[in-house]
Design a protein around this motif. Structure first.
Motif, PDB file in Angstrom:
ATOM      1  N   SER A  36      -1.703   2.621  10.053  1.00  8.33           N
ATOM      2  CA  SER A  36      -1.574   2.493   9.747  1.00  8.33           C
ATOM      3  C   SER A  36      -0.307   2.812   8.971  1.00  8.33           C
ATOM      4  O   SER A  36       0.507   2.324   7.770  1.00  8.33           O
ATOM      5  N   ILE A  37       0.541   3.025   9.712  1.00 13.46           N
ATOM      6  CA  ILE A  37       1.853   3.511   9.639  1.00 13.46           C
ATOM      7  C   ILE A  37       2.505   1.551   9.534  1.00 13.46           C
ATOM      8  O   ILE A  37       2.752   1.477  10.991  1.00 13.46           O
ATOM      9  N   ALA A  38       3.655   1.447   8.637  1.00 17.59           N
ATOM     10  CA  ALA A  38       4.307   0.834   8.656  1.00 17.59           C
ATOM     11  C   ALA A  38       6.083   0.503   9.744  1.00 17.59           C
ATOM     12  O   ALA A  38       6.235   1.878   9.694  1.00 17.59           O
ATOM     13  N   ILE A  39       5.803  -0.765  10.288  1.00 17.88           N
ATOM     14  CA  ILE A  39       7.109  -0.096  10.922  1.00 17.88           C
ATOM     15  C   ILE A  39       8.027  -1.615  10.185  1.00 17.88           C
ATOM     16  O   ILE A  39       7.146  -2.691  10.542  1.00 17.88           O
ATOM     17  N   SER A  54       0.448  -1.140   0.189  1.00 19.21           N
ATOM     18  CA  SER A  54       0.421   0.498  -0.086  1.00 19.21           C
ATOM     19  C   SER A  54       0.996   1.297   0.257  1.00 19.21           C
ATOM     20  O   SER A  54      -0.002   2.498  -0.559  1.00 19.21           O
ATOM     21  N   ILE A  55       2.199   0.862   0.404  1.00 19.83           N
ATOM     22  CA  ILE A  55       2.324   2.382   0.324  1.00 19.83           C
ATOM     23  C   ILE A  55       3.488   2.283  -0.891  1.00 19.83           C
ATOM     24  O   ILE A  55       3.361   3.698  -1.138  1.00 19.83           O
ATOM     25  N   THR A 107       2.493  12.087  13.441  1.00 21.08           N
ATOM     26  CA  THR A 107       1.786  13.676  13.807  1.00 21.08           C
ATOM     27  C   THR A 107       2.375  14.415  12.788  1.00 21.08           C
ATOM     28  O   THR A 107       1.715  14.839  11.477  1.00 21.08           O
ATOM     29  N   ALA A 108       3.400  14.107  11.868  1.00 23.25           N
ATOM     30  CA  ALA A 108       3.446  14.237  10.653  1.00 23.25           C
ATOM     31  C   ALA A 108       3.033  13.631   8.937  1.00 23.25           C
ATOM     32  O   ALA A 108       3.292  13.985   7.836  1.00 23.25           O
ATOM     33  N   SER A 109       2.405  12.233   8.920  1.00 24.84           N
ATOM     34  CA  SER A 109       1.531  11.947   8.318  1.00 24.84           C
ATOM     35  C   SER A 109       2.295  11.429   7.470  1.00 24.84           C
ATOM     36  O   SER A 109       2.054  11.103   6.152  1.00 24.84           O
ATOM     37  N   ILE A 110       3.186  10.555   7.950  1.00 23.77           N
ATOM     38  CA  ILE A 110       4.515  10.159   7.036  1.00 23.77           C
ATOM     39  C   ILE A 110       3.684   8.508   7.118  1.00 23.77           C
ATOM     40  O   ILE A 110       3.076   8.039   7.515  1.00 23.77           O
ATOM     41  N   ASP A 111       4.671   7.819   5.875  1.00 20.78           N
ATOM     42  CA  ASP A 111       4.023   6.206   5.625  1.00 20.78           C
ATOM     43  C   ASP A 111       4.332   4.881   7.022  1.00 20.78           C
ATOM     44  O   ASP A 111       4.216   4.050   6.971  1.00 20.78           O
ATOM     45  N   PHE A 112       6.059   5.052   7.358  1.00 17.84           N
ATOM     46  CA  PHE A 112       6.616   4.038   7.632  1.00 17.84           C
ATOM     47  C   PHE A 112       7.805   4.456   9.009  1.00 17.84           C
ATOM     48  O   PHE A 112       8.612   5.873   8.605  1.00 17.84           O
ATOM     49  N   ILE A 113       7.735   3.739   9.354  1.00 20.08           N
ATOM     50  CA  ILE A 113       9.221   3.984  11.217  1.00 20.08           C
ATOM     51  C   ILE A 113      10.529   2.764  10.657  1.00 20.08           C
ATOM     52  O   ILE A 113      10.107   1.592  10.254  1.00 20.08           O
TER      53      ILE A 113
END
Length: 268
Positions: A151-154, A6-7, A111-117
């Motif tokens: 929704s954020i991938a780890i 999805s990313i 907070t930043a509405s980004i996609d993964f860490i």
């Protein structure tokens, strides 16, 4: 694999590193906040122009690192930098906060509405130059649920570089990968022993044959070896090779990124 797909909308995405300049309170801090942000944004523009697929930001200049936690002065700026880069490029954006500050990275990413860490110390434990880094999967994924950041991938390092794994020497890379997959990682990051060192081709082949989770190569990729490694993984994180003279601490080189991405596009 679902979050990964999805990313990233391209096959074998290349994730370019931005090493954000030293942040307030750290020994090497020397630039104003405005300068730190603008320098990171300029690198993002270079990456975008050169055709990169995604960007990962990291506070690598904040040496020596604090183990497991950082102050709000770090996570807040990282969040702002990530948000502005996302707005500037509209690329998939990720974040890592050293060392092992995975909850802070997740909060900043939300907070930043980004996609993964990128998270270290997800399963098992290891000894790094900051000290003992313990497993965080259970705490981290519960925190992810609490702040509605699912929704954020780890993506998680296994047998992480710059670390001693003597205490888990009887646990193979594959068993570590299986444990991370069982603990719900969204992707496995495999590295060499140090920044700029390549991962083992034998290890990657073994993982590819036995693991369904996305495999991300996290170090040592160059234009000379890309053709050997691209078939063995689902994505690559590239930092040092994109810098002048191939050293992570130097300025980003548009020509090196553009040449690399041109070859990648031919290969895939």
């Amino acid at each position: 694999m679902e979050k990964f797909k999805s990313i990233f909308k391209v096959k074998n995405p290349i994730i370019g590193m931005i090493h954000v300049q030293a942040l307030p309170g750290t020994p090497k801090h020397k630039y104003t906040i405005k300068q730190v942000i603008e320098m990171a944004l300029e690198e993002a523009r270079v990456y975008k122009k050169a055709g990169i697929d995604a960007i990962l930001i990291e506070n690598m200049h904040d040496i020596p690192y604090i183990k497991n936690g950082v102050g709000h002065e770090i996570s807040s700026i990282m969040s702002l930098v990530a948000y502005l880069i996302k707005q500037e490029t509209n690329l998939p954006i990720g974040m890592q906060i050293l060392a092992g500050a995975n909850k802070e990275a997740l909060a900043a990413a939300q907070t930043a509405s980004i996609d993964f860490i990128r998270a270290e110390g997800f399963v098992f434990g290891h000894v790094a130059d900051e000290g003992y880094i313990d497993a965080q999967a259970g705490e981290l994924l519960r925190y992810q649920k609490q702040i509605s950041a699912t929704s954020i991938a780890i993506f998680t390092d296994i047998k992480k570089k710059h670390s001693s794994h003597a205490i888990t020497q009887d646990v193979s890379l594959l068993d570590t990968a299986k444990a991370a997959a069982f603990f719900l990682t969204d992707g496995l990051i495999v590295t060499g022993s140090h920044t700029g060192h390549s991962a083992s081709i034998n290890d990657l082949n073994h993982l590819k044959d036995n693991i369904d989770s996305p495999i991300i190569i996290g170090s040592g990729i160059t234009i000379e070896n890309i053709s050997n490694y691209l078939p063995l993984c689902d994505a690559m994180i590239v930092g040092s090779h994109f810098k002048k003279q191939g050293h992570w601490d130097n300025d980003l080189s548009y020509d090196r990124v553009a040449e690399f991405m041109s070859l990648v596009n031919q290969l895939r």
